[in-house]
Each structure stands twice: as structure tokens, then as C-alpha cells.
Design a protein around this motif. Structure first.
Motif, PDB file in Angstrom:
ATOM      1  N   VAL A 152      23.782 -50.151  24.713  1.00  0.00           N
ATOM      2  CA  VAL A 152      24.047 -48.997  25.582  1.00  0.00           C
ATOM      3  C   VAL A 152      23.177 -49.075  26.833  1.00  0.00           C
ATOM      4  N   ALA A 153      21.883 -49.346  26.639  1.00  0.00           N
ATOM      5  CA  ALA A 153      20.947 -49.342  27.763  1.00  0.00           C
ATOM      6  C   ALA A 153      21.293 -50.392  28.805  1.00  0.00           C
ATOM      7  N   LEU A 157      12.661 -46.178  18.030  1.00  0.00           N
ATOM      8  CA  LEU A 157      13.935 -46.576  17.448  1.00  0.00           C
ATOM      9  C   LEU A 157      14.722 -45.345  17.016  1.00  0.00           C
ATOM     10  N   GLY A 158      15.960 -45.231  17.522  1.00  0.00           N
ATOM     11  CA  GLY A 158      16.797 -44.101  17.163  1.00  0.00           C
ATOM     12  C   GLY A 158      16.667 -42.921  18.099  1.00  0.00           C
ATOM     13  N   ALA A 159      15.719 -42.976  19.041  1.00  0.00           N
ATOM     14  CA  ALA A 159      15.530 -41.874  19.976  1.00  0.00           C
ATOM     15  C   ALA A 159      16.781 -41.720  20.841  1.00  0.00           C
ATOM     16  N   GLY A 160      17.227 -40.469  20.998  1.00  0.00           N
ATOM     17  CA  GLY A 160      18.415 -40.206  21.800  1.00  0.00           C
ATOM     18  C   GLY A 160      19.709 -40.318  21.024  1.00  0.00           C
ATOM     19  N   PHE A 161      19.626 -40.600  19.717  1.00  0.00           N
ATOM     20  CA  PHE A 161      20.822 -40.709  18.891  1.00  0.00           C
ATOM     21  C   PHE A 161      20.887 -39.524  17.924  1.00  0.00           C
ATOM     22  N   ASN A 162      22.087 -38.989  17.735  1.00  0.00           N
ATOM     23  CA  ASN A 162      22.311 -37.946  16.746  1.00  0.00           C
ATOM     24  C   ASN A 162      22.699 -38.620  15.440  1.00  0.00           C
ATOM     25  N   PRO A 163      21.891 -38.483  14.386  1.00  0.00           N
ATOM     26  CA  PRO A 163      22.157 -39.227  13.147  1.00  0.00           C
ATOM     27  C   PRO A 163      23.467 -38.857  12.467  1.00  0.00           C
ATOM     28  N   GLU A 164      23.986 -37.680  12.744  1.00  0.00           N
ATOM     29  CA  GLU A 164      25.232 -37.248  12.101  1.00  0.00           C
ATOM     30  C   GLU A 164      26.471 -37.761  12.824  1.00  0.00           C
ATOM     31  N   MET A 165      26.280 -38.231  14.055  1.00  0.00           N
ATOM     32  CA  MET A 165      27.415 -38.699  14.846  1.00  0.00           C
ATOM     33  C   MET A 165      27.606 -40.200  14.659  1.00  0.00           C
ATOM     34  N   SER A 166      28.816 -40.661  14.890  1.00  0.00           N
ATOM     35  CA  SER A 166      29.120 -42.088  14.759  1.00  0.00           C
ATOM     36  C   SER A 166      28.529 -42.871  15.928  1.00  0.00           C
ATOM     37  N   GLY A 167      28.555 -44.192  15.821  1.00  0.00           N
ATOM     38  CA  GLY A 167      28.072 -45.038  16.905  1.00  0.00           C
ATOM     39  C   GLY A 167      28.844 -44.799  18.184  1.00  0.00           C
ATOM     40  N   ILE A 168      30.177 -44.700  18.071  1.00  0.00           N
ATOM     41  CA  ILE A 168      31.022 -44.442  19.241  1.00  0.00           C
ATOM     42  C   ILE A 168      30.638 -43.126  19.896  1.00  0.00           C
ATOM     43  N   GLU A 169      30.480 -42.083  19.096  1.00  0.00           N
ATOM     44  CA  GLU A 169      30.141 -40.763  19.643  1.00  0.00           C
ATOM     45  C   GLU A 169      28.767 -40.775  20.300  1.00  0.00           C
ATOM     46  N   ASN A 170      27.833 -41.520  19.729  1.00  0.00           N
ATOM     47  CA  ASN A 170      26.498 -41.609  20.316  1.00  0.00           C
ATOM     48  C   ASN A 170      26.502 -42.388  21.625  1.00  0.00           C
ATOM     49  N   ILE A 171      27.414 -43.347  21.763  1.00  0.00           N
ATOM     50  CA  ILE A 171      27.536 -44.066  23.033  1.00  0.00           C
ATOM     51  C   ILE A 171      27.910 -43.082  24.150  1.00  0.00           C
ATOM     52  N   TYR A 172      28.907 -42.244  23.880  1.00  0.00           N
ATOM     53  CA  TYR A 172      29.319 -41.255  24.879  1.00  0.00           C
ATOM     54  C   TYR A 172      28.233 -40.212  25.099  1.00  0.00           C
ATOM     55  N   LEU A 173      27.504 -39.854  24.034  1.00  0.00           N
ATOM     56  CA  LEU A 173      26.410 -38.888  24.177  1.00  0.00           C
ATOM     57  C   LEU A 173      25.341 -39.426  25.111  1.00  0.00           C
ATOM     58  N   ASN A 174      24.942 -40.692  24.901  1.00  0.00           N
ATOM     59  CA  ASN A 174      23.929 -41.289  25.767  1.00  0.00           C
ATOM     60  C   ASN A 174      24.423 -41.419  27.199  1.00  0.00           C
ATOM     61  N   GLY A 175      25.707 -41.734  27.360  1.00  0.00           N
ATOM     62  CA  GLY A 175      26.264 -41.804  28.706  1.00  0.00           C
ATOM     63  C   GLY A 175      26.215 -40.464  29.411  1.00  0.00           C
ATOM     64  N   THR A 176      26.512 -39.395  28.670  1.00  0.00           N
ATOM     65  CA  THR A 176      26.465 -38.046  29.242  1.00  0.00           C
ATOM     66  C   THR A 176      25.049 -37.684  29.665  1.00  0.00           C
ATOM     67  N   ILE A 177      24.072 -38.025  28.812  1.00  0.00           N
ATOM     68  CA  ILE A 177      22.668 -37.745  29.128  1.00  0.00           C
ATOM     69  C   ILE A 177      22.251 -38.449  30.414  1.00  0.00           C
TER      70      ILE A 177
END
Length: 423
Positions: free
Chosen positions: A161-162, A97-117
Motif C-alpha cells: 500500500v505504502a 506492524l498493523g498500524a493504520g489497519f482495522n483488524p475486523e476489515m478485509s485486506g481489500i477494505e483496509n487498502i481503501y481505508l488507507n487510501g482514504t486516510i
């Protein structure tokens, strides 16, 4: 020749060196005679597995069996010591749970982060962002740092996201267990849609009900070794038998000669033999009794107090929330009422063993006729049925007469009502 495998695992091993003391690592490096100060732990031990495209495969086994390690190797988080893994297609995974998410970033920003990965451009993620936000359904928290999220909100966003980045292979490791029931049901519906599109799912869960509901095949792993791989019903049944024989977690034995019975209840063997139930008989009605403090039999009058007692046997190796329903049907087939503890917000949690549940109908207002009682037992998510017995008990209702000589009411039920007369 077309490759039909989504994931192919051959002779896979993952070995960890275990040291008794932290200083043993240094001793081993500096020892001129190359003396070994460690023991070897096989998290995965020469395991081979082939998952075809379009298959949904469940992984079962005790904690520490190697399920999560296998998934991490398949997703590339860990590297194997020996063996090889071939993946044909794009993977989306929910591991820890939480793997691949940056805790300091917002949900929106983490969506784009995961998409980039996963290799998507911002423009491609822009097309998916609305669907992801809608499915996650976490409100304005989508704009807040994810370190503020509850475990359930993490699960919602991670699954959304997945499932919305159009992967070829979806890997889920118990991440959905923290979500609420409504969200779990929504996830199962989306996973069924995913399955129909000829894509593959690897699903780890300790809920055999969920495994049976979703999976075509099951791989049973113990101590890093593949014990059995094949048909879901067969493998889960063998796993249950092995679990029950190795420990007495249930507090009861299937071979026990004496089992609880309800006073004046229906014969246990008759109840157990009736209706539809899971082949493993992991959870079922053991006995059912109809009680009434006055009559004590199945002939009642309108406005009688009626109580049902149900004895439920659970061979599930853990506590399980269930849905328990009772339907009342008139002789002509009209369903008069159906009650369920889920609708009534009365959770029932079964522990391994026997549980007695009582259901009362105070002043039952049914009118003249013959009625049949049916009983339904399922998982609390209402997706997995354990036991269903239709028309088990017949009840005769007689409506009394009023002082005027007429029946107190006509129709199906005597509605509670008041007259207010002003002269």
C-alpha cells in the motif's frame, strides 16, 4: 527560492512526565503548592535534522534511542513538546506492524481505508488496487479479515500500500524485518526504483548492511540526541566502534593478540589482506584451510575427497544469516562450478566472534588440469557483500589411467554413468 528540503526538523524535543506511582498524578494536580511528583524523560532532546528531496536517510541507534518517536512526530502521530517539523510532500509510512489497519476489515477494505486516510478518492484507489494486490502476493487472504494475517502478511500488505500510493516521502520503521527473504529483496528493488524517481526515504533498521546498501546519509541517535549525521560509511563505522567499545557483545576484541587459526591453514594476515571487503571489516574470512585425509596438500587425483575449512570472523553486534560461496575455475578461465549455502538450503547463522565452516567435495570428479578456488561471503539476502577473495587456492588435479592404458575420462569432469549390455 526553491525549497529543496523534504523534511526539516528544528530544535525538536518530546518530553514525557514519569510518575513512580499512578496516584502521584492526582497528588500533583491537587497539591495547593504545585509540588512536582514527576521526573522528566526526554524521548527527543533538542534534535535538528534536514533531509533533502531525493535523499535516502537511515536512522540508527539502540532500542529506546528515540528513532520511532522521531518518525511518529514527523508523520503527525505524536505532537512535539518543543520545536517544529516541516514536511514538503505526501508521506506514506510503515511504523508499527498493523498500524493504520482495522483488524475486523478485509485486506481489500483496509487498502481503501488507507487510501482514504492519505486523501485519495475511491476512483483513484481503483486505479491502484491491482498493483497493490499483485505486489502484496498474499493470495485469497486479501479477502479475509486482517486479524487472521501473520506478521509477514501484514508487512507485505502494508508495504505494498505504502509504495503504490505514489508518496513523496516513504518512512519505514523496521517493518520489513518480519518478511521472508524473497519479499525483502523485492522491497529493496522497489525502494531503489523509488529512490531513482527523486523521492525521499527515511529508513530505520538495526541491519547496518541494509543501511549501507540503501542510504545516502545516516543519522545516529542516542538518548534522544543526534550524535552524528552525515556520510553513511563514516557514521556507521563510528557507530560500530562505539558499540564495540561500550560492550563486549562480540565476545572478541579487535586488539586481541591471539586469534583462532586453522591447522595448516593459510596465514591469517594474508587471507585478511586479500580480496574485497567492507571498510569496517565487520565480517570477513579470518583463515582458510584445504584438507585431505590422504594427500594433505594441493595435488589431488580425480575422485579424491576434498574438504575446505573456513574460519569466519564477525564483529556484527547480533546474529546474522550469511551467504557463503565457493567457486572453482579452470586455469583457462572456465568456471566449472559455484556452490552456495543459500542454493543448498543450508542456512548459516554467524554469532559475534569466530565461526568455523567446513565444505566437503566427496569424490571430486574434475579431470586433468590446474584449478583455482575463490571464496565469497555476503549477507543472506546476497545484496550486501562482506568479503570476496578470488583465486586464493590453486589445486592440481591428475586423472588416473584405466586398465586399457587410456585416461579414465576426458573433458572437464568425469560423469557418473552405467553401462547396461544385453546379448
Amino acid at each position: 527560492m526553491v525549497n529543496t528540503s523534504a523534511v526539516s526538523v528544528k530544535n525538536l524535543s518530546k518530553i514525557y512526565n514519569i510518575y513512580n506511582e499512578p496516584s502521584d498524578r492526582l497528588k500533583e494536580v491537587l497539591n495547593p503548592f504545585r509540588k512536582s511528583y514527576h521526573s522528566k524523560f526526554y524521548a527527543i532532546d533538542n534534535l535538528s535534522l534536514d533531509i533533502k528531496r531525493g535523499e535516502t536517510v537511515g536512522l540508527i541507534g539502540k532500542n529506546g534511542a528515540g528513532k520511532s518517536t522521531l518518525l511518529k512526530i514527523i508523520t503527525g502521530v505524536l505532537t512535539p513538546t518543543f520545536g517544529e517539523v516541516k514536511v514538503n510532500g505526501k508521506i506514506a509510512s510503515l511504523l508499527e506492524l498493523g498500524a493504520g489497519f482495522n483488524p475486523e476489515m478485509s485486506g481489500i477494505e483496509n487498502i481503501y481505508l488507507n487510501g482514504t486516510i492519505m486523501g485519495y478518492t475511491k476512483m483513484q484507489m481503483d486505479k491502484r488496487i491491482d498493483a497493490i494486490i499483485t505486489f502484496a502476493d498474499i493470495g485469497n487472504f486479501i479477502y479475509q479479515p486482517v486479524k487472521m494475517y501473520s506478521s509477514g502478511m501484514f508487512a507485505r500488505l502494508a508495504f505494498s500500500v505504502a509504495i503504490n500510493v505514489d508518496p513523496d516521502i516513504l518512512i519505514i520503521d523496521e517493518a520489513l524485518s518480519v518478511g521472508d527473504m524473497a519479499f525483502q529483496n523485492k522491497c529493496f528493488e522497489r525502494m531503489n526504483d523509488f529512490i531513482k524517481s527523486d523521492k525521499s526515504i527515511l529508513f530505520v533498521s538495526h541491519s547496518l548492511s541494509a543501511i549501507r546498501l540503501l542510504c545516502d546519509k545516516v543519522a545516529w541517535i542516542e538518548s534522544g540526541k543526534l550524535i552524528e549525521y552525515g556520510d553513511t560509511k563514516s557514521v556507521t563505522r563510528n557507530y560500530e566502534r562505539a558499540t564495540y567499545s561500550s560492550s563486549n557483545q562480540c565476545g572478541i576484541k579487535r586488539e586481541a593478540k591471539r586469534v583462532p587459526q586453522l591447522e595448516s591453514g593459510l596465514i591469517k594476515d594474508r587471507v585478511k589482506s586479500l580480496g574485497e571487503k567492507t571498510s569496517s571489516e565487520e565480517c570477513y574470512f579470518s583463515d582458510i584451510a584445504l584438507r585431505n585425509s590422504k594427500e594433505g596438500h594441493s595435488n589431488f587425483t580425480t575422485f579424491s575427497d576434498i574438504t575446505l575449512e573456513m574460519l569466519i570472523c564477525s564483529y556484527l553486534p547480533h546474529e546474522t544469516d550469511i551467504g557463503l560461496g565457493v567457486a572453482i575455475t579452470r586455469q583457462d578461465g572456465l568456471e566449472v562450478s559455484r556452490v552456495n549455502n543459500i542454493r543448498d538450503d543450508k542456512p548459516i547463522t554467524l554469532k559475534p566472534g569466530y565461526t568455523k565452516v567446513s565444505l566437503s567435495f566427496p569424490k571430486l570428479s574434475l579431470l586433468d588440469g590446474e584449478y583455482f578456488l575463490s571464496f565469497f561471503l555476503s549477507h543472506a539476502n546476497l545484496l550486501q557483500s562482506f568479503h570476496k577473495i578470488e583465486n586464493l587456492i590453486q589445486v592440481s588435479i591428475t586423472t588416473p589411467y584405466a586398465q586399457c592404458g587410456w585416461k579414465v575420462s576426458e573433458g572437464v569432469t568425469a560423469l557418473t554413468h552405467n553401462w547396461d549390455i544385453n546379448t
